[in-house]
Design a protein around this motif. Structure first.
Motif, PDB file in Angstrom:
ATOM      1  N   VAL A  84       0.846  -1.196   0.000  1.00  0.00           N
ATOM      2  CA  VAL A  84       0.000   0.000   0.000  1.00  0.00           C
ATOM      3  C   VAL A  84       0.882   1.246   0.000  1.00  0.00           C
ATOM      4  O   VAL A  84       1.959   1.264   0.613  1.00  0.00           O
ATOM      5  CB  VAL A  84      -0.934   0.015   1.234  1.00  0.00           C
ATOM      6  N   GLU A  85       0.435   2.277  -0.673  1.00  0.00           N
ATOM      7  CA  GLU A  85       1.139   3.562  -0.679  1.00  0.00           C
ATOM      8  C   GLU A  85       0.839   4.284   0.638  1.00  0.00           C
ATOM      9  O   GLU A  85      -0.087   5.082   0.750  1.00  0.00           O
ATOM     10  CB  GLU A  85       0.697   4.411  -1.873  1.00  0.00           C
ATOM     11  N   VAL A  86       1.639   3.996   1.651  1.00  0.00           N
ATOM     12  CA  VAL A  86       1.404   4.475   3.008  1.00  0.00           C
ATOM     13  C   VAL A  86       1.862   5.929   3.139  1.00  0.00           C
ATOM     14  O   VAL A  86       2.889   6.330   2.597  1.00  0.00           O
ATOM     15  CB  VAL A  86       2.148   3.574   4.020  1.00  0.00           C
ATOM     16  N   ASP A  87       1.087   6.728   3.901  1.00  0.00           N
ATOM     17  CA  ASP A  87       1.411   8.146   4.079  1.00  0.00           C
ATOM     18  C   ASP A  87       2.396   8.391   5.213  1.00  0.00           C
ATOM     19  O   ASP A  87       3.255   9.277   5.115  1.00  0.00           O
ATOM     20  CB  ASP A  87       0.124   8.929   4.360  1.00  0.00           C
ATOM     21  N   HIS A  88       2.279   7.623   6.308  1.00  0.00           N
ATOM     22  CA  HIS A  88       3.121   7.880   7.477  1.00  0.00           C
ATOM     23  C   HIS A  88       3.512   6.561   8.134  1.00  0.00           C
ATOM     24  O   HIS A  88       2.683   5.664   8.292  1.00  0.00           O
ATOM     25  CB  HIS A  88       2.383   8.745   8.500  1.00  0.00           C
ATOM     26  N   VAL A  89       4.788   6.474   8.555  1.00  0.00           N
ATOM     27  CA  VAL A  89       5.295   5.317   9.283  1.00  0.00           C
ATOM     28  C   VAL A  89       5.949   5.830  10.557  1.00  0.00           C
ATOM     29  O   VAL A  89       6.967   6.545  10.504  1.00  0.00           O
ATOM     30  CB  VAL A  89       6.326   4.521   8.450  1.00  0.00           C
ATOM     31  N   VAL A  90       5.370   5.517  11.699  1.00  0.00           N
ATOM     32  CA  VAL A  90       5.861   6.039  12.974  1.00  0.00           C
ATOM     33  C   VAL A  90       5.783   4.941  14.028  1.00  0.00           C
ATOM     34  O   VAL A  90       5.144   3.898  13.832  1.00  0.00           O
ATOM     35  CB  VAL A  90       5.047   7.266  13.446  1.00  0.00           C
ATOM     36  N   SER A  91       6.410   5.179  15.164  1.00  0.00           N
ATOM     37  CA  SER A  91       6.296   4.254  16.282  1.00  0.00           C
ATOM     38  C   SER A  91       4.924   4.413  16.925  1.00  0.00           C
ATOM     39  O   SER A  91       4.235   5.432  16.741  1.00  0.00           O
ATOM     40  CB  SER A  91       7.386   4.532  17.318  1.00  0.00           C
ATOM     41  N   ALA A  92       4.539   3.431  17.696  1.00  0.00           N
ATOM     42  CA  ALA A  92       3.233   3.496  18.362  1.00  0.00           C
ATOM     43  C   ALA A  92       3.172   4.674  19.326  1.00  0.00           C
ATOM     44  O   ALA A  92       2.119   5.306  19.485  1.00  0.00           O
ATOM     45  CB  ALA A  92       2.960   2.188  19.094  1.00  0.00           C
ATOM     46  N   HIS A  93       4.286   5.013  19.959  1.00  0.00           N
ATOM     47  CA  HIS A  93       4.313   6.131  20.908  1.00  0.00           C
ATOM     48  C   HIS A  93       4.161   7.479  20.197  1.00  0.00           C
ATOM     49  O   HIS A  93       3.675   8.443  20.793  1.00  0.00           O
ATOM     50  CB  HIS A  93       5.611   6.103  21.721  1.00  0.00           C
ATOM     51  N   GLU A  94       4.550   7.550  18.945  1.00  0.00           N
ATOM     52  CA  GLU A  94       4.429   8.795  18.182  1.00  0.00           C
ATOM     53  C   GLU A  94       3.076   8.938  17.487  1.00  0.00           C
ATOM     54  O   GLU A  94       2.748  10.012  16.964  1.00  0.00           O
ATOM     55  CB  GLU A  94       5.532   8.869  17.121  1.00  0.00           C
ATOM     56  N   MET A  95       2.309   7.878  17.470  1.00  0.00           N
ATOM     57  CA  MET A  95       1.118   7.850  16.647  1.00  0.00           C
ATOM     58  C   MET A  95       0.027   8.782  17.139  1.00  0.00           C
ATOM     59  O   MET A  95      -0.695   9.413  16.351  1.00  0.00           O
ATOM     60  CB  MET A  95       0.600   6.422  16.541  1.00  0.00           C
ATOM     61  N   GLY A  96      -0.137   8.916  18.443  1.00  0.00           N
ATOM     62  CA  GLY A  96      -1.169   9.795  18.969  1.00  0.00           C
ATOM     63  C   GLY A  96      -0.965  11.234  18.527  1.00  0.00           C
ATOM     64  O   GLY A  96      -1.911  11.909  18.091  1.00  0.00           O
ATOM     65  N   ALA A  97       0.275  11.704  18.625  1.00  0.00           N
ATOM     66  CA  ALA A  97       0.578  13.079  18.206  1.00  0.00           C
ATOM     67  C   ALA A  97       0.369  13.247  16.705  1.00  0.00           C
ATOM     68  O   ALA A  97      -0.150  14.278  16.247  1.00  0.00           O
ATOM     69  CB  ALA A  97       2.015  13.430  18.595  1.00  0.00           C
ATOM     70  N   LEU A  98       0.768  12.254  15.917  1.00  0.00           N
ATOM     71  CA  LEU A  98       0.588  12.328  14.468  1.00  0.00           C
ATOM     72  C   LEU A  98      -0.897  12.382  14.111  1.00  0.00           C
ATOM     73  O   LEU A  98      -1.326  13.228  13.303  1.00  0.00           O
ATOM     74  CB  LEU A  98       1.231  11.114  13.791  1.00  0.00           C
ATOM     75  N   LEU A  99      -1.699  11.514  14.698  1.00  0.00           N
ATOM     76  CA  LEU A  99      -3.132  11.489  14.386  1.00  0.00           C
ATOM     77  C   LEU A  99      -3.802  12.799  14.789  1.00  0.00           C
ATOM     78  O   LEU A  99      -4.671  13.307  14.069  1.00  0.00           O
ATOM     79  CB  LEU A  99      -3.795  10.311  15.089  1.00  0.00           C
ATOM     80  N   THR A 100      -3.395  13.353  15.918  1.00  0.00           N
ATOM     81  CA  THR A 100      -3.953  14.633  16.351  1.00  0.00           C
ATOM     82  C   THR A 100      -3.637  15.721  15.334  1.00  0.00           C
ATOM     83  O   THR A 100      -4.512  16.534  14.980  1.00  0.00           O
ATOM     84  CB  THR A 100      -3.397  15.014  17.731  1.00  0.00           C
TER      85      THR A 100
END
Length: 347
Positions: free
Chosen positions: A168-184
């Motif tokens: 899949v053409e993924v937009d973002h690859v981050v750690s689980a700990h960084e994911m909350g800030a990214l989604l926000t």
């Protein structure tokens, strides 16, 4: 109906509780989107996941009831043995056919969200085995949504995120700990992108049918057999004929009763069946040996030693021939495309 509520759909399997807890810990108390979670769990096991996720972060988490409205800042967790689906402004729970032997299904949730909300959806793949959720994430992208994947090297089980990155053409690859800030950031800064639906007419038709199947409509009446080309393979669950579906880079299968499989999961189920069938043959042959021995004993007691010896000889022949079947059962490995690719890279 509040169809303007942004939607974040999250899928995980093995190792997913740790990743989900880290994601929820990073979400703010006033997160402006609804979060829907599928973790593949056994149908007969109680789920404590809402309690775990509610304690991990500031957002309330619960098992929803069918028809419940979507609200921002709430986490909706699929209960055991039910698909969690997104409807306009709300959620629904169904017991539609399993996908990849799972209910709830990550793919079922993702497809329903893409079908209903299009570009207002963010799909997230976390730790897990095989390739669950990859087809649904592909659909989200085709409907204009965004794809976020946990960094495979930090996942407890990297197969699901690694396969998503490959297919899949993924937009973002981050750690689980960084994911909350990214989604926000994604939800608050740029969540309503222009309509970017790249689906073809055939893909739209397939999505219509597969969402209907997950809603408990009849797969056969909805036209599942027209979604692909016939294969010579059969469904491991109901033994129905499977239709092969080519979905971009992905290869999937569905039977006429609605069960769905990725190629990797189907391979795993077929190779598992080899061991099961081998043990069934072994059991049958050993029962034959036991019966032959008892017939020999019966003739021996009746004073017919020559006839008894015939039964004993045949019992020894059958017993000797079980060695190959036993070896097959014990040496057979459960295969997946990931295990084969990994072995290939090690060679």
């Amino acid at each position: 109906m509040n169809t303007a509520v942004p939607v974040v759909v999250v899928g995980a399997s093995a190792g997913g509780v740790t990743a989900l807890s880290a994601l929820c810990a990073g979400l703010p108390a006033h997160f402006p989107a609804a979060v829907l979670v599928v973790l593949h769990i056994a149908a007969d096991a109680p789920s404590l996941l809402p309690n775990i996720l509610g304690r991990a972060g500031p957002l309330p988490a619960h098992h929803p009831v069918s028809g419940e409205p979507l609200r921002p800042g709430h986490i909706y967790v699929a209960p055991p043995d039910y698909h969690l689906l997104v409807e306009p402004g709300g959620v629904t729970l169904t017991r539609g056919p399993k996908e990849n032997r799972s209910r709830p299904s990550v793919d079922a949730l993702f497809r329903s969200a893409a079908y209903t909300y299009g570009p207002r959806v963010i799909g997230v793949i976390l730790s897990g085995m095989l390739d669950d959720g990859v087809s649904g994430l592909y659909t989200i992208k085709r409907r204009g949504g965004q794809a976020v994947v946990q960094r495979p090297e930090e996942a407890e089980y990297d197969s699901m995120p690694a396969t998503a990155l490959r297919e899949v053409e993924v937009d973002h690859v981050v750690s689980a700990h960084e994911m909350g800030a990214l989604l926000t950031r994604l939800v608050t800064q740029n969540f309503f992108p222009p309509e970017d639906n790249t689906m073809t007419h055939d893909e739209e038709r397939r999505l219509d049918v597969e969402v209907a199947i997950n809603r408990e409509d009849s797969a056969f009446r909805e036209g599942v057999t027209a979604l692909g080309r016939p294969s010579l393979l059969t469904c491991p669950e109901c033994q129905g004929a499977l239709v092969q579906i080519d979905e971009g880079p992905l290869l999937r299968f569905r039977c006429h009763t609605g069960h769905g499989y990725t190629a990797s999961t189907l391979l795993s189920e077929v190779s598992k069946s080899v061991e099961e069938k081998a043990y069934q043959v072994l059991r049958t042959m050993e029962e034959e040996v036991m019966l032959l021995q008892r017939l020999g004993q019966q003739h021996e007691k009746a004073g017919r030693p020559d006839e008894a010896q015939g039964f004993y000889t045949k019992a020894r022949e059958v017993m000797a021939s079980t060695d190959g079947i036993r070896a097959l059962a014990m040496s057979n490995q459960r295969l997946s495309t990931e295990s084969i690719l990994m072995q290939r890279s090690e060679d």
